[in-house]
Design an enzyme around this catalytic site. Structure first.
Site, mmCIF file in Angstrom:
data_model
loop_
_atom_site.group_PDB
_atom_site.id
_atom_site.type_symbol
_atom_site.label_atom_id
_atom_site.label_comp_id
_atom_site.label_asym_id
_atom_site.label_seq_id
_atom_site.Cartn_x
_atom_site.Cartn_y
_atom_site.Cartn_z
ATOM 1 N N CYS A 2 0.785 -1.231 0.000
ATOM 2 C CA CYS A 2 0.000 0.000 0.000
ATOM 3 C C CYS A 2 0.821 1.288 0.000
ATOM 4 O O CYS A 2 1.938 1.317 0.480
ATOM 5 C CB CYS A 2 -0.973 0.029 1.157
ATOM 6 S SG CYS A 2 -2.079 -1.384 1.250
ATOM 7 N N ARG A 28 3.301 0.519 -5.294
ATOM 8 C CA ARG A 28 3.096 -0.109 -3.987
ATOM 9 C C ARG A 28 1.746 -0.804 -3.887
ATOM 10 O O ARG A 28 1.483 -1.517 -2.910
ATOM 11 C CB ARG A 28 3.213 0.936 -2.880
ATOM 12 C CG ARG A 28 4.556 1.613 -2.800
ATOM 13 C CD ARG A 28 4.598 2.574 -1.625
ATOM 14 N NE ARG A 28 4.527 1.847 -0.364
ATOM 15 C CZ ARG A 28 5.570 1.394 0.323
ATOM 16 N NH1 ARG A 28 6.783 1.601 -0.159
ATOM 17 N NH2 ARG A 28 5.425 0.761 1.450
ATOM 18 N N TRP A 76 -2.964 -2.371 -1.871
ATOM 19 C CA TRP A 76 -2.622 -3.739 -2.228
ATOM 20 C C TRP A 76 -3.365 -4.621 -1.239
ATOM 21 O O TRP A 76 -3.108 -4.581 -0.034
ATOM 22 C CB TRP A 76 -1.119 -3.977 -2.135
ATOM 23 C CG TRP A 76 -0.685 -5.334 -2.595
ATOM 24 C CD1 TRP A 76 -0.432 -5.729 -3.864
ATOM 25 C CD2 TRP A 76 -0.447 -6.485 -1.761
ATOM 26 N NE1 TRP A 76 -0.046 -7.054 -3.896
ATOM 27 C CE2 TRP A 76 -0.045 -7.537 -2.622
ATOM 28 C CE3 TRP A 76 -0.529 -6.725 -0.389
ATOM 29 C CZ2 TRP A 76 0.267 -8.810 -2.145
ATOM 30 C CZ3 TRP A 76 -0.224 -7.994 0.086
ATOM 31 C CH2 TRP A 76 0.174 -9.017 -0.789
ATOM 32 N N ASN A 102 -1.283 1.331 6.047
ATOM 33 C CA ASN A 102 -0.431 0.359 5.371
ATOM 34 C C ASN A 102 0.051 -0.617 6.427
ATOM 35 O O ASN A 102 0.582 -0.208 7.462
ATOM 36 C CB ASN A 102 0.756 1.063 4.703
ATOM 37 C CG ASN A 102 1.748 0.084 4.100
ATOM 38 O OD1 ASN A 102 1.398 -1.043 3.772
ATOM 39 N ND2 ASN A 102 2.992 0.515 3.953
ATOM 40 N N GLY A 103 -0.113 -1.917 6.166
ATOM 41 C CA GLY A 103 0.333 -2.919 7.132
ATOM 42 C C GLY A 103 -0.778 -3.899 7.441
ATOM 43 O O GLY A 103 -1.778 -3.996 6.728
ATOM 44 N N GLU A 476 16.517 -16.073 -11.168
ATOM 45 C CA GLU A 476 16.027 -14.710 -11.374
ATOM 46 C C GLU A 476 15.366 -14.574 -12.743
ATOM 47 O O GLU A 476 14.342 -13.890 -12.883
ATOM 48 C CB GLU A 476 17.179 -13.712 -11.234
ATOM 49 C CG GLU A 476 16.820 -12.262 -11.506
ATOM 50 C CD GLU A 476 15.763 -11.697 -10.578
ATOM 51 O OE1 GLU A 476 15.229 -10.623 -10.896
ATOM 52 O OE2 GLU A 476 15.459 -12.325 -9.539
ATOM 53 N N LYS A 480 11.526 -13.250 -13.113
ATOM 54 C CA LYS A 480 11.131 -12.111 -13.931
ATOM 55 C C LYS A 480 10.084 -12.525 -14.954
ATOM 56 O O LYS A 480 9.110 -11.811 -15.199
ATOM 57 C CB LYS A 480 12.345 -11.528 -14.671
ATOM 58 C CG LYS A 480 13.221 -10.651 -13.848
ATOM 59 C CD LYS A 480 12.502 -9.369 -13.457
ATOM 60 C CE LYS A 480 12.980 -8.879 -12.116
ATOM 61 N NZ LYS A 480 12.698 -9.728 -10.968
ATOM 62 N N GLU A 483 6.720 -13.159 -13.288
ATOM 63 C CA GLU A 483 6.160 -11.943 -12.704
ATOM 64 C C GLU A 483 5.410 -11.104 -13.733
ATOM 65 O O GLU A 483 4.325 -10.588 -13.444
ATOM 66 C CB GLU A 483 7.276 -11.079 -12.112
ATOM 67 C CG GLU A 483 7.755 -11.499 -10.744
ATOM 68 C CD GLU A 483 8.849 -10.588 -10.237
ATOM 69 O OE1 GLU A 483 8.876 -10.327 -9.018
ATOM 70 O OE2 GLU A 483 9.693 -10.125 -11.032
ATOM 71 N N HIS A 499 16.467 -35.041 -12.094
ATOM 72 C CA HIS A 499 15.973 -35.594 -10.831
ATOM 73 C C HIS A 499 14.499 -35.250 -10.609
ATOM 74 O O HIS A 499 14.070 -35.043 -9.468
ATOM 75 C CB HIS A 499 16.821 -35.086 -9.672
ATOM 76 C CG HIS A 499 18.240 -35.557 -9.725
ATOM 77 N ND1 HIS A 499 18.599 -36.866 -9.528
ATOM 78 C CD2 HIS A 499 19.389 -34.884 -9.994
ATOM 79 C CE1 HIS A 499 19.914 -37.000 -9.646
ATOM 80 N NE2 HIS A 499 20.412 -35.806 -9.940
ATOM 81 N N LYS A 598 5.656 -3.385 -5.137
ATOM 82 C CA LYS A 598 7.103 -3.184 -5.127
ATOM 83 C C LYS A 598 7.709 -3.454 -3.752
ATOM 84 O O LYS A 598 8.667 -4.192 -3.617
ATOM 85 C CB LYS A 598 7.406 -1.750 -5.561
ATOM 86 C CG LYS A 598 8.897 -1.421 -5.639
ATOM 87 C CD LYS A 598 9.531 -2.101 -6.820
ATOM 88 C CE LYS A 598 10.966 -1.708 -7.012
ATOM 89 N NZ LYS A 598 11.610 -2.578 -8.010
#
Length: 603
Positions: A2, A28, A76, A102-103, A476, A480, A483, A499, A598
């Site tokens: 948020c 955010r 968010w 926020n939280g 990574e 990406k 995402e 495996h 973010k």
């Protein structure tokens, strides 16, 4: 997650300031947005969806919507789905109080049950709505506005950054606990926000708030106290970012802009730290760092992949090192001693899981270091040591330039810890660091990633493989890809395919293989490439040509032949471009991938 914005002192421009701040904070959260303005009473406008939905609502009411100060929020979702009702700001039943949060308030259910038993109705599913109702009840019991806010905050357990306005009081109140909040000091105006970009158009003078500090803003003053009301002395700092740096600068997306900013961000990271003539790496921030026996990295997401790379470098140098997922470490920490260094790798310096892990390590007696991008962030303030990666502002939700700057910064940290920078560091490695920005620019200029993605859209899944220092890059690359394309992608240590994951490999599962150098790891990765080829999978290699991996590939993404420690950084850029161009082809919301934000400030 948020985003919070507040401003006072702009009079007729308040709505524009709030909306501009929310626009700069959408990374955010972008499930919904809202503002509350102080007029004769409190006027609230909020809408589900992205900020444009709120803008349209505000535009329809522009003649009547005004106020001398206000607060805003971009959400968010945590408690309750995106909806108008669950959007912030939240208010009490009579509209006397407006709150943005926020939280996560962990004891909200008990408070909600208590208030409901007194006949107080709730209109949302959120944990946040208990706050305005608590404040309103305190007002009814005779408390003044500030007392009512303080008493409500005293009831809360969990994480929060709060901004509050109360009818009949020309003030904004705010406080924080385990969620970021920063104060902006302008010329005749003051601001509150979750992050500096919210008010960079108006001021670069900031005060970073610590947990349990309480802020009061008026039109001509600001003050900070502790939760007991005792004054707290704070330093006003000037950030070195500009509003222009947080814009798109003509690029279609922040992500693409930030990919192409990487040569500049790496030069900033290395500036003043590498002296090739003296064969010396000097990081003044680490002058008081001892020689740890054990190094533990704690991180999440992209930063965890950087931590894996750093741990591998240290192990290669003979240091006992390991990377941990911060969320696991916080609840099941590894043994530490005073000779243990715990390094929190966090782009924002506000990642809740990483902060919890660092606090646990510190409480158990370990030395702590924050490797972060944000000066004044919570991690930077709470750790004994801090190493800034100097990447500059990053707005795109999918981290790009901060990852490459983390990898370079970890090389600097490793050299400092091992002492090789002062003794026998080779000119070859220092030269490689010096040349890295130019090498990276060459990759950006010559990449054929855009052409490659045309052939591989709409496949069943995408695998990324690598060994050694290339393994974190494979992880990574997959992260990406998933995402921002929303396609299924997984990263593996190359030898692990056989495996289990090999059962999933078909002609519809392209495999991206990172192969650099011509040593044993490269040769073994070639064997893994042949294994997937035998199952009909198309192979795209990211390679410097040293191992002739291109002979076994359907497509090649080339990088220059460079030092083994900088080659993964160049390979990473090619994979960033693959993800970007694939997401562009699929018409994804590249800068605002669904369900993500973010700065992850909840656990």
């Amino acid at each position: 997650m948020c985003g919070i914005i507040g401003c006072i002192g702009h009079d007729d421009e308040t709505v524009d300031v709030l909306l501009n701040g929310l626009s700069n904070l959408e990374y955010r959260g972008y499930d919904s947005a809202g503002i509350a303005l102080k007029q004769d009473g409190i006027d609230i406008r909020k809408r589900e969806g992205e900020l444009d939905e709120l803008r349209r609502s505000v535009r329809r009411d522009s003649d009547s919507l005004a106020g001398s100060f206000g607060i805003g929020h971009t959400r968010w979702s945590t408690h309750g789905p995106p909806s108008d009702e669950n959007s912030h700001p939240h208010s009490d039943s009579l509209g006397r109080v407006a709150v943005v949060h926020n939280g996560i308030i962990e004891n909200y259910q008990a408070i909600r049950d208590e208030l409901r038993s007194e006949g107080i109705p709730f209109t949302s599913d959120t944990d946040s709505e208990v706050v305005p109702h608590l404040i309103a009840r305190n007002l009814e019991q005779g408390a003044d506005a500030e007392e009512a806010v303080r008493a409500a905050v005293d009831r809360l357990e969990g994480s929060y950054a709060l901004a509050v306005i109360v009818q009949g009081t020309d003030k904004i109140f705010a406080t924080r606990s385990d969620s970021p909040l920063v104060l902006g000091i302008g010329d005749g105006a003051c601001y509150l926000a979750s992050d500096v970009p919210a008010f960079l158009d108006y001021t670069r003078d900031v005060v970073y708030l610590d947990d349990d500090e309480f802020v009061t803003l008026t039109e001509d003053d600001w003050s900070i106290t502790d939760l007991n009301g005792d004054p707290v002395r704070k330093t006003v700092q000037t950030v070195d970012w500009t509003a222009e740096e947080t814009g798109k600068s003509g690029y279609d997306h922040f992500m693409l802009k930030e990919i192409f900013e990487q040569p500049t961000s790496l030069r900033q990271c290395l500036s003043g730290r590498v002296d090739e003539l003296d064969r010396r790496i000097t990081v003044e921030e680490l002058d008081d760092l001892g020689e740890p026996d054990v190094v533990q990295f704690v991180a999440c997401g992209t930063s965890y992949h950087a931590a894996l790379y750093g741990a591998e470098l240290l192990r290669d140098a003979g240091i006992n090192a390991r990377a941990y997922l911060a969320s696991e470490y916080a609840t099941s920490p590894a043994p530490v001693s005073p000779e243990t260094l715990v390094v929190g790798v966090t782009q924002s310096g506000e990642t809740a899981d990483t902060l919890s892990a660092l606090r646990e390590a510190r409480n158990r007696g370990a030395d702590t270091l924050a490797l972060t991008n944000v000066v004044g962030s919570t991690a930077a303030r709470e750790c004994k040591h801090v190493l800034y990666i100097r990447a500059g502002p990053e707005i795109g939700v999918a981290a790009t330039k901060t990852f490459s700057s983390q990898l370079v910064s970890l090389n600097l940290l490793v050299e400092h810890i091992t002492g090789r920078a002062q003794v026998d560091q080779s000119r070859e490695f220092l030269s490689a660091l010096r040349d890295l920005p130019n090498d990276l620019q060459h990759v950006l200029d010559e990449s054929n990633a855009r052409e490659i993605v045309d052939e591989y859209a709409d496949k069943d899944a995408y695998f990324f493989i690598g060994r050694g220092l290339n393994y974190p890059v494979a992880l990574e690359g997959a992260l990406k890809f998933k995402e921002i394309t929303y396609e299924h992608a997984e990263g593996f240590a190359a030898g692990e395919l056989k495996h289990g994951p090999l059962a999933l490999v078909t002609e519809n599962t392209p495999v991206f293989a990172v192969v650099t150098g011509d040593g044993e790891q490269a040769r073994k990765t070639l064997g893994n490439i042949k294994e997937v080829e035998a199952r009909g999978a198309p192979v795209i290699v990211v390679t410097d040509g040293e191992s002739e991996a291109e002979r076994y590939a359907d497509h090649v993404l080339e990088i220059p032949s460079v030092h083994e420690r900088t080659a993964p950084m160049l390979a990473n850029v090619q994979l960033q471009l693959v993800s970007y161009y694939m997401a562009e082809q699929l018409s994804r919301a590249i800068d605002k991938p669904r369900n993500l934000a973010k700065s992850v400030t909840v656990e």
